[in-house]
Design a protein around this motif. Sequence first.
Motif, PDB file in Angstrom:
ATOM      1  N   LEU A 318       3.236   0.193  -4.688  1.00 13.72           N
ATOM      2  CA  LEU A 318       5.096   0.978  -3.819  1.00 13.72           C
ATOM      3  C   LEU A 318       5.363  -0.606  -4.059  1.00 13.72           C
ATOM      4  N   ASP A 319       6.466  -0.153  -4.075  1.00 17.57           N
ATOM      5  CA  ASP A 319       7.932  -1.134  -4.803  1.00 17.57           C
ATOM      6  C   ASP A 319       8.371  -1.292  -3.445  1.00 17.57           C
ATOM      7  N   ASN A 320       8.610  -0.057  -2.300  1.00  8.83           N
ATOM      8  CA  ASN A 320      10.094  -0.663  -1.404  1.00  8.83           C
ATOM      9  C   ASN A 320       9.385   0.568  -0.707  1.00  8.83           C
ATOM     10  N   ASN A 321      10.274   0.601   0.625  1.00  6.34           N
ATOM     11  CA  ASN A 321      10.059   1.610   1.521  1.00  6.34           C
ATOM     12  C   ASN A 321      11.739   1.426   2.428  1.00  6.34           C
ATOM     13  N   CYS A 322      11.475   3.211   2.731  1.00  3.63           N
ATOM     14  CA  CYS A 322      13.056   3.805   2.856  1.00  3.63           C
ATOM     15  C   CYS A 322      12.927   3.551   4.650  1.00  3.63           C
ATOM     16  N   SER A 323      12.219   3.585   5.337  1.00  2.00           N
ATOM     17  CA  SER A 323      11.875   3.686   6.336  1.00  2.00           C
ATOM     18  C   SER A 323      13.283   2.766   7.385  1.00  2.00           C
ATOM     19  N   SER A 324      13.904   1.670   6.568  1.00  2.00           N
ATOM     20  CA  SER A 324      15.200   1.008   7.476  1.00  2.00           C
ATOM     21  C   SER A 324      16.112   2.078   7.434  1.00  2.00           C
ATOM     22  N   ILE A 325      16.553   2.589   6.191  1.00  2.00           N
ATOM     23  CA  ILE A 325      18.086   3.739   6.359  1.00  2.00           C
ATOM     24  C   ILE A 325      17.461   4.838   6.642  1.00  2.00           C
ATOM     25  N   GLU A 326      19.072   4.694   7.253  1.00  2.00           N
ATOM     26  CA  GLU A 326      19.127   6.121   8.270  1.00  2.00           C
ATOM     27  C   GLU A 326      18.932   7.075   7.836  1.00  2.00           C
ATOM     28  N   ASN A 327      19.123   7.343   6.330  1.00  2.00           N
ATOM     29  CA  ASN A 327      19.369   8.711   5.924  1.00  2.00           C
ATOM     30  C   ASN A 327      17.990   8.639   4.557  1.00  2.00           C
ATOM     31  N   SER A 328      17.011   8.786   5.321  1.00  2.00           N
ATOM     32  CA  SER A 328      16.368   8.575   3.388  1.00  2.00           C
ATOM     33  C   SER A 328      16.461   9.680   2.293  1.00  2.00           C
ATOM     34  N   SER A 329      17.210  10.176   2.144  1.00  2.00           N
ATOM     35  CA  SER A 329      17.286  11.156   1.406  1.00  2.00           C
ATOM     36  C   SER A 329      18.608  10.333   0.620  1.00  2.00           C
ATOM     37  N   ASN A 330      18.889   8.962   1.123  1.00  2.00           N
ATOM     38  CA  ASN A 330      19.729   8.258   0.154  1.00  2.00           C
ATOM     39  C   ASN A 330      18.730   7.009  -0.924  1.00  2.00           C
ATOM     40  N   CYS A 331      17.716   7.182  -0.796  1.00  2.00           N
ATOM     41  CA  CYS A 331      16.888   6.062  -0.934  1.00  2.00           C
ATOM     42  C   CYS A 331      15.528   6.368  -1.896  1.00  2.00           C
ATOM     43  N   THR A 332      15.447   5.757  -2.335  1.00  2.00           N
ATOM     44  CA  THR A 332      14.629   6.011  -3.717  1.00  2.00           C
ATOM     45  C   THR A 332      13.253   5.450  -3.588  1.00  2.00           C
ATOM     46  N   LEU A 333      11.936   6.306  -3.721  1.00  2.00           N
ATOM     47  CA  LEU A 333      10.533   5.580  -3.404  1.00  2.00           C
ATOM     48  C   LEU A 333      10.204   4.666  -5.047  1.00  2.00           C
ATOM     49  N   ASN A 334      10.525   4.149  -5.086  1.00  2.00           N
ATOM     50  CA  ASN A 334       9.609   3.088  -6.561  1.00  2.00           C
ATOM     51  C   ASN A 334       8.400   2.979  -5.759  1.00  2.00           C
ATOM     52  N   ILE A 335       7.054   4.173  -7.065  1.00  2.00           N
ATOM     53  CA  ILE A 335       5.607   4.697  -6.744  1.00  2.00           C
ATOM     54  C   ILE A 335       5.083   3.901  -8.863  1.00  2.00           C
ATOM     55  N   HIS A 336       3.904   3.377  -8.210  1.00  2.38           N
ATOM     56  CA  HIS A 336       3.436   2.726  -9.545  1.00  2.38           C
ATOM     57  C   HIS A 336       2.136   3.778  -9.683  1.00  2.38           C
ATOM     58  N   THR A 337       1.892   4.700 -10.521  1.00  3.66           N
ATOM     59  CA  THR A 337       0.222   5.205 -10.522  1.00  3.66           C
ATOM     60  C   THR A 337      -0.329   3.925 -11.986  1.00  3.66           C
ATOM     61  N   VAL A 338      -1.923   4.913 -11.944  1.00  2.36           N
ATOM     62  CA  VAL A 338      -2.113   3.410 -13.258  1.00  2.36           C
ATOM     63  C   VAL A 338      -3.304   5.156 -13.522  1.00  2.36           C
ATOM     64  N   THR A 339      -3.917   5.721 -15.125  1.00  2.00           N
ATOM     65  CA  THR A 339      -4.147   6.419 -15.563  1.00  2.00           C
ATOM     66  C   THR A 339      -5.114   6.097 -16.737  1.00  2.00           C
ATOM     67  N   GLN A 340      -6.446   6.657 -16.601  1.00  2.00           N
ATOM     68  CA  GLN A 340      -7.335   6.571 -17.964  1.00  2.00           C
ATOM     69  C   GLN A 340      -7.526   8.113 -18.074  1.00  2.00           C
ATOM     70  N   ASN A 341      -7.105   8.568 -19.461  1.00  2.00           N
ATOM     71  CA  ASN A 341      -7.550  10.037 -19.796  1.00  2.00           C
ATOM     72  C   ASN A 341      -8.935   9.587 -21.000  1.00  2.00           C
ATOM     73  N   VAL A 342      -9.984  10.345 -20.001  1.00  2.00           N
ATOM     74  CA  VAL A 342     -11.727  10.082 -20.869  1.00  2.00           C
ATOM     75  C   VAL A 342     -11.350  11.542 -21.696  1.00  2.00           C
ATOM     76  N   TYR A 343     -12.028  11.607 -23.330  1.00  2.00           N
ATOM     77  CA  TYR A 343     -12.432  13.206 -23.991  1.00  2.00           C
ATOM     78  C   TYR A 343     -13.808  12.355 -23.793  1.00  2.00           C
ATOM     79  N   ASP A 344     -14.232  14.106 -24.182  1.00  2.00           N
ATOM     80  CA  ASP A 344     -15.711  14.088 -24.515  1.00  2.00           C
ATOM     81  C   ASP A 344     -16.201  13.782 -24.960  1.00  2.00           C
ATOM     82  N   LEU A 345     -17.648  12.966 -25.303  1.00  2.00           N
ATOM     83  CA  LEU A 345     -18.345  12.187 -25.567  1.00  2.00           C
ATOM     84  C   LEU A 345     -18.466  12.063 -27.458  1.00  2.00           C
TER      85      LEU A 345
END
Length: 498
Positions: A318-345
Amino acid sequence: MLKLFFIFKLFYLISCSSDIILEPIKSGAIPVSFIFLPGAELPPERYVPLLKKVQLVSSYSLWIAIPSFPDNFPIVQLRPKVIDEILEKLYKSGMSMNATIFLGGHSLGGIASQALAIKYKNKIFGQILTGAFLERKYELANTIYPVSTLILSGELDSLARVTRIIESFHFYSTYPHFTLIIPGMNHMNTASGNPSSHIIKNDIKSEINETIAHQQLSIRISDYINMRLNNQTMTPMLEDNLKQTRLFSQPYFDALDLEGFYHFIPPCYNQTNDNCQIGSKWSAYGQKIMSGLNDSIHLNISDKFHIVYKLPEQFPHLDNNCSSIENSSNCTLNIHTVTQNVYDLTDEFDTGETHTSAEEMRVKMISRQVLLKAVDGKEHDFNQTDNQSLCGLINQHALDWALEHAGNKTKERYEKIGKKMIIGDDIGPLNAGPLWIWTPLQYDLGKDSQGKSFVTVRSPTLRFPSNYSISAVAGFHYCKLLSPGRALEWISIDSLKP
């Protein structure tokens, strides 16, 4: 060595059915031949009814040849000179040396046909595959497959399953190659008589009879032959069939796009070029569900494909947080996830029988506990936020998506006779990386009180609170996700299989 040759020759004579030559039933100025290779464990005579129908529908003087193979297994190595031998028989039977030659095959015969078409590309004017497809090695080739090909398969074919045919349509829907799906048809509909034991165990029950199936196949085969002989690149019939196939395929395209299907565009895996995809849209959607946040909170979620057990290991962050902003709807959380697709053997063998979509999606996400705090700045009880089946919640969304987007006929069939898919509780937590990695997404078959079969999907999960002693993994929530493509494939194919 000579002794081995005679042993093989004797085996061939004992175990091989006879080649079949069908002379034309119509006269014409342009002689045409169609050499058709049978499927595994299906002798040549099983294809006579279909190919006689093709002769009847065709306007040409059409010769038919159905080669035989040892033990009825159409493998090129068992009869490497099959094309030369069949042509010699055709010429001796009276066919003109100037005849235009088409090649094709059903099922395993369709695979053998591809290699032979390349070998004899200067002689073969077109190829027609039923219950088969051009192999993936040709999709990835730098040069176009050299022989124009028509691919015909059934909606209910579960040996060359329709999802693999849809993959083929993605690559082959314009001249010189075409892929068409025939509604209600299964794998055995191409042939006649009793199916092999393998087909009995795996094929879905057809919704059309043999007569209708052969009519549907023969008019398309004849139309393609006519198109090629008239040097056309499209016909009205072919154009209409392509539109219908695209309409049928669209839900699968959408599902595989969400998955980030590796066989459409390979994953980048830390590479940077224009010919790979960075991450999965479905994983990003899964993280949104995981967060538990409403739509008033802006989330910018980016996913990245990475093999989860390879070093350097990639973690969600998570790049940031919005807790210090009075109106959280004016803030955007930047989130990064990781994926590996697995196919049949067995996916690498490209037989068409195995699942096309991912067996599981290994997804590393940020916990709900961490994201709630990032918005309101409050401490949240991990047992309240994450000690529940959040992976199952995401997987229920995948199943709901598939049911919502499945075609009307597909959904109706599933609701009436399909084995239902149920999302069960998460497994774990399996709070050791290797244990989570190598415990697969579970597909557990069972029966209800009325004896009806169903499958329960359960996700292994790994999750740690934000105050976990090992800070490198604190605040993570990992899931094995059900791909929307896999859910749709179950609804369309696996739920209907014997």
